[in-house]
Design a protein around this motif. Structure first.
Motif, PDB file in Angstrom:
ATOM      1  N   ARG A   1      -7.074   4.804   6.979  1.00 53.64           N
ATOM      2  CA  ARG A   1      -6.218   5.675   6.167  1.00 53.64           C
ATOM      3  C   ARG A   1      -4.766   5.525   6.596  1.00 53.64           C
ATOM      4  O   ARG A   1      -4.457   5.655   7.776  1.00 53.64           O
TER       5      ARG A   1
ATOM      6  N   ASN B   1      -1.576   2.536  -7.940  1.00 54.35           N
ATOM      7  CA  ASN B   1      -0.791   3.719  -8.283  1.00 54.35           C
ATOM      8  C   ASN B   1       0.628   3.216  -8.511  1.00 54.35           C
ATOM      9  O   ASN B   1       1.347   2.979  -7.545  1.00 54.35           O
TER      10      ASN B   1
ATOM     11  N   THR C   1      -7.579   0.112  -6.436  1.00 54.91           N
ATOM     12  CA  THR C   1      -7.022   1.179  -7.256  1.00 54.91           C
ATOM     13  C   THR C   1      -5.517   1.121  -7.053  1.00 54.91           C
ATOM     14  O   THR C   1      -5.046   1.103  -5.911  1.00 54.91           O
TER      15      THR C   1
ATOM     16  N   ASP D   1      -0.363   6.778   1.979  1.00 53.27           N
ATOM     17  CA  ASP D   1      -1.647   7.432   2.240  1.00 53.27           C
ATOM     18  C   ASP D   1      -2.839   6.626   1.714  1.00 53.27           C
ATOM     19  O   ASP D   1      -3.924   7.168   1.494  1.00 53.27           O
ATOM     20  N   ALA D   2      -2.661   5.334   1.559  1.00 55.69           N
ATOM     21  CA  ALA D   2      -3.718   4.466   1.024  1.00 55.69           C
ATOM     22  C   ALA D   2      -4.953   4.482   1.918  1.00 55.69           C
ATOM     23  O   ALA D   2      -4.879   4.763   3.118  1.00 55.69           O
TER      24      ALA D   2
ATOM     25  N   ASP E   1      -6.690   2.127 -13.835  1.00 54.13           N
ATOM     26  CA  ASP E   1      -6.009   1.857 -12.576  1.00 54.13           C
ATOM     27  C   ASP E   1      -6.869   1.095 -11.572  1.00 54.13           C
ATOM     28  O   ASP E   1      -6.431   0.867 -10.454  1.00 54.13           O
TER      29      ASP E   1
ATOM     30  N   THR F   1      -0.816   3.486   6.230  1.00 52.06           N
ATOM     31  CA  THR F   1      -0.333   2.128   6.519  1.00 52.06           C
ATOM     32  C   THR F   1      -0.426   1.748   7.997  1.00 52.06           C
ATOM     33  O   THR F   1      -0.569   0.576   8.313  1.00 52.06           O
TER      34      THR F   1
ATOM     35  N   PHE G   1       0.820  -1.211   0.000  1.00 51.17           N
ATOM     36  CA  PHE G   1       0.000   0.000   0.000  1.00 51.17           C
ATOM     37  C   PHE G   1       0.853   1.260   0.000  1.00 51.17           C
ATOM     38  O   PHE G   1       1.923   1.297   0.615  1.00 51.17           O
ATOM     39  N   THR G   2       0.328   2.303  -0.658  1.00 53.90           N
ATOM     40  CA  THR G   2       0.976   3.618  -0.572  1.00 53.90           C
ATOM     41  C   THR G   2       0.853   4.121   0.863  1.00 53.90           C
ATOM     42  O   THR G   2      -0.018   3.667   1.623  1.00 53.90           O
TER      43      THR G   2
ATOM     44  N   SER H   1      -3.382   2.082  -3.861  1.00 57.56           N
ATOM     45  CA  SER H   1      -3.704   3.354  -3.202  1.00 57.56           C
ATOM     46  C   SER H   1      -5.082   3.344  -2.558  1.00 57.56           C
ATOM     47  O   SER H   1      -5.362   4.148  -1.676  1.00 57.56           O
ATOM     48  N   ARG H   2      -5.931   2.406  -3.003  1.00 51.46           N
ATOM     49  CA  ARG H   2      -7.274   2.314  -2.426  1.00 51.46           C
ATOM     50  C   ARG H   2      -7.777   0.894  -2.589  1.00 51.46           C
ATOM     51  O   ARG H   2      -7.560   0.265  -3.619  1.00 51.46           O
TER      52      ARG H   2
END
Length: 112
Positions: A42, A101, A99, A31-32, A75, A44, A28-29, A106-107
């Motif tokens: 919201r 990225n 989603t 800010d995922a 995406d 990690t 995950f990003t 990211s989601r």
């Protein structure tokens, strides 16, 4: 899963099957966003808390039934699964809406 699916999506299910929380969170990003059972997590740190809390409450296996790119969004990927486990009802069909990225997620929204 097919080769058209981003590696992060495939790796998500591989890490989940091994119950490898570190590997899963690393997908995950920073800010995922993850939405599961109506709760939004919201970042990690909260995603790790979801994996060590609510997501670890039951034992289950996941069978991927189908994968499709979301219409008009290159995406987004929808993965339909069958979960079997010791949760109430024992079996559920669930859609994972990813989603991506780049190489990361990211989601993720998980819904029946």
């Amino acid at each position: 899963m097919t080769s058209a699916v981003p590696r992060a999506v495939t790796r998500y299910f591989e890490a989940d099957a091994r119950r490898d929380i570190d590997a899963l969170v690393a997908l995950f990003t920073d800010d995922a966003v993850v939405i599961d059972e109506g709760t939004t997590r919201r970042g990690t740190t909260e995603i790790r808390g979801w994996q060590t809390g609510a997501a670890s409450e039951f034992d289950y296996t996941t069978e991927v039934l189908g994968v499709a790119a979301a219409d008009g969004d290159k995406d987004r990927y929808l993965v339909t699964t069958r979960l079997d486990g010791n949760f109430p009802g024992g079996t559920a069909t669930v859609t994972f809406d990813f989603t991506v990225n780049g190489e990361l997620i990211s989601r993720l929204e998980i819904a029946p």
